[in-house]
Design a protein around this motif. Structure first.
Motif, PDB file in Angstrom:
ATOM      1  N   MET A  83       7.627  11.007 -13.501  1.00 28.23           N
ATOM      2  CA  MET A  83       7.009  11.605 -12.329  1.00 28.23           C
ATOM      3  C   MET A  83       7.846  11.247 -11.102  1.00 28.23           C
ATOM      4  N   ASP A  84       8.337  12.246 -10.396  1.00 27.45           N
ATOM      5  CA  ASP A  84       9.067  12.021  -9.152  1.00 27.45           C
ATOM      6  C   ASP A  84       8.063  11.971  -8.021  1.00 27.45           C
ATOM      7  N   ALA A  85       8.156  10.931  -7.202  1.00 27.15           N
ATOM      8  CA  ALA A  85       7.223  10.766  -6.099  1.00 27.15           C
ATOM      9  C   ALA A  85       7.936  10.082  -4.950  1.00 27.15           C
ATOM     10  N   LYS A  86       7.487  10.388  -3.754  1.00 26.79           N
ATOM     11  CA  LYS A  86       7.998   9.694  -2.580  1.00 26.79           C
ATOM     12  C   LYS A  86       7.467   8.266  -2.597  1.00 26.79           C
ATOM     13  N   LEU A  87       8.256   7.343  -2.087  1.00 25.76           N
ATOM     14  CA  LEU A  87       7.808   5.962  -1.985  1.00 25.76           C
ATOM     15  C   LEU A  87       6.976   5.785  -0.728  1.00 25.76           C
ATOM     16  N   GLY A  88       5.863   5.074  -0.865  1.00 25.47           N
ATOM     17  CA  GLY A  88       5.027   4.727   0.276  1.00 25.47           C
ATOM     18  C   GLY A  88       5.072   3.220   0.482  1.00 25.47           C
ATOM     19  N   PHE A  89       5.122   2.803   1.725  1.00 23.30           N
ATOM     20  CA  PHE A  89       5.158   1.379   2.053  1.00 23.30           C
ATOM     21  C   PHE A  89       3.953   1.050   2.920  1.00 23.30           C
ATOM     22  N   GLU A  90       3.252  -0.013   2.550  1.00 23.38           N
ATOM     23  CA  GLU A  90       2.128  -0.517   3.351  1.00 23.38           C
ATOM     24  C   GLU A  90       2.300  -2.016   3.489  1.00 23.38           C
ATOM     25  N   TYR A  91       1.969  -2.531   4.676  1.00 21.95           N
ATOM     26  CA  TYR A  91       2.064  -3.969   4.890  1.00 21.95           C
ATOM     27  C   TYR A  91       0.708  -4.504   5.291  1.00 21.95           C
ATOM     28  N   ASP A  92       0.243  -5.513   4.567  1.00 20.97           N
ATOM     29  CA  ASP A  92      -1.004  -6.219   4.878  1.00 20.97           C
ATOM     30  C   ASP A  92      -0.620  -7.465   5.665  1.00 20.97           C
ATOM     31  N   ASN A  93      -0.801  -7.406   6.980  1.00 24.05           N
ATOM     32  CA  ASN A  93      -0.409  -8.507   7.855  1.00 24.05           C
ATOM     33  C   ASN A  93      -1.210  -9.774   7.567  1.00 24.05           C
ATOM     34  N   GLU A  94      -2.492  -9.621   7.306  1.00 23.10           N
ATOM     35  CA  GLU A  94      -3.346 -10.786   7.051  1.00 23.10           C
ATOM     36  C   GLU A  94      -2.953 -11.500   5.759  1.00 23.10           C
ATOM     37  N   GLY A  95      -2.687 -10.747   4.710  1.00 20.02           N
ATOM     38  CA  GLY A  95      -2.318 -11.343   3.424  1.00 20.02           C
ATOM     39  C   GLY A  95      -0.822 -11.555   3.275  1.00 20.02           C
ATOM     40  N   ASP A  96      -0.014 -11.031   4.212  1.00 15.68           N
ATOM     41  CA  ASP A  96       1.448 -11.084   4.170  1.00 15.68           C
ATOM     42  C   ASP A  96       1.976 -10.504   2.857  1.00 15.68           C
ATOM     43  N   ILE A  97       1.508  -9.270   2.542  1.00 15.66           N
ATOM     44  CA  ILE A  97       1.891  -8.589   1.309  1.00 15.66           C
ATOM     45  C   ILE A  97       2.468  -7.222   1.661  1.00 15.66           C
ATOM     46  N   LEU A  98       3.631  -6.920   1.102  1.00 11.44           N
ATOM     47  CA  LEU A  98       4.204  -5.589   1.221  1.00 11.44           C
ATOM     48  C   LEU A  98       3.890  -4.843  -0.071  1.00 11.44           C
ATOM     49  N   TYR A  99       3.330  -3.645   0.072  1.00 12.86           N
ATOM     50  CA  TYR A  99       3.030  -2.785  -1.063  1.00 12.86           C
ATOM     51  C   TYR A  99       4.028  -1.635  -1.063  1.00 12.86           C
ATOM     52  N   ILE A 100       4.666  -1.396  -2.206  1.00 13.04           N
ATOM     53  CA  ILE A 100       5.563  -0.265  -2.385  1.00 13.04           C
ATOM     54  C   ILE A 100       4.944   0.583  -3.491  1.00 13.04           C
ATOM     55  N   ASN A 101       4.605   1.825  -3.154  1.00 15.91           N
ATOM     56  CA  ASN A 101       3.838   2.659  -4.077  1.00 15.91           C
ATOM     57  C   ASN A 101       4.515   3.987  -4.367  1.00 15.91           C
ATOM     58  N   LYS A 102       4.581   4.333  -5.661  1.00 11.37           N
ATOM     59  CA  LYS A 102       4.961   5.681  -6.084  1.00 11.37           C
ATOM     60  C   LYS A 102       3.718   6.546  -6.224  1.00 11.37           C
ATOM     61  N   ARG A 103       2.570   5.901  -6.401  1.00 18.22           N
ATOM     62  CA  ARG A 103       1.282   6.590  -6.552  1.00 18.22           C
ATOM     63  C   ARG A 103       0.195   5.585  -6.183  1.00 18.22           C
ATOM     64  N   PRO A 104      -1.004   6.041  -5.909  1.00 16.71           N
ATOM     65  CA  PRO A 104      -2.079   5.084  -5.624  1.00 16.71           C
ATOM     66  C   PRO A 104      -2.366   4.219  -6.862  1.00 16.71           C
ATOM     67  N   PRO A 105      -2.621   2.930  -6.673  1.00 12.13           N
ATOM     68  CA  PRO A 105      -2.962   2.072  -7.813  1.00 12.13           C
ATOM     69  C   PRO A 105      -4.249   2.551  -8.493  1.00 12.13           C
ATOM     70  N   TYR A 106      -4.380   2.265  -9.781  1.00  9.05           N
ATOM     71  CA  TYR A 106      -5.584   2.620 -10.528  1.00  9.05           C
ATOM     72  C   TYR A 106      -5.877   1.518 -11.538  1.00  9.05           C
TER      73      TYR A 106
END
Length: 79
Positions: free
Chosen positions: A1-24
């Motif tokens: 599956m080709d998908a754009k990469l999405g980046f989210e940063y949780d400042n409180e938890g200091d976690i960077l999320y890199i997503n090809k799709r929403p987690p399930y």
């Protein structure tokens, strides 16, 4: 599956999320390096999401931050 990469940063938890799709819930999780969690497709084993813990701390301690993965970067098709 080709998908754009999405980046989210949780400042409180200091976690960077890199997503090809929403987690399930069916995804399997594996720590592929200290503080780097890969969420895997249960059928193919492909990495669909990454969670990088202690992200800002990692960046402040090193000038180079590497992930233990191989990436195939291509431009996403535009509609």
């Amino acid at each position: 599956m080709d998908a754009k990469l999405g980046f989210e940063y949780d400042n409180e938890g200091d976690i960077l999320y890199i997503n090809k799709r929403p987690p399930y819930s069916e995804q399997e999780s594996e720590e592929i390096d200290y503080g780097v969690i890969a969420r895997l497709n249960p059928d193919t084993g492909d990495i669909e999401n990454l969670e990088i813990l202690f992200f800002s701390k990692r960046l402040s301690e090193k000038t180079l931050f590497e992930l233990p993965i191989i990436a195939d970067f291509r431009l996403a098709a535009t509609a």
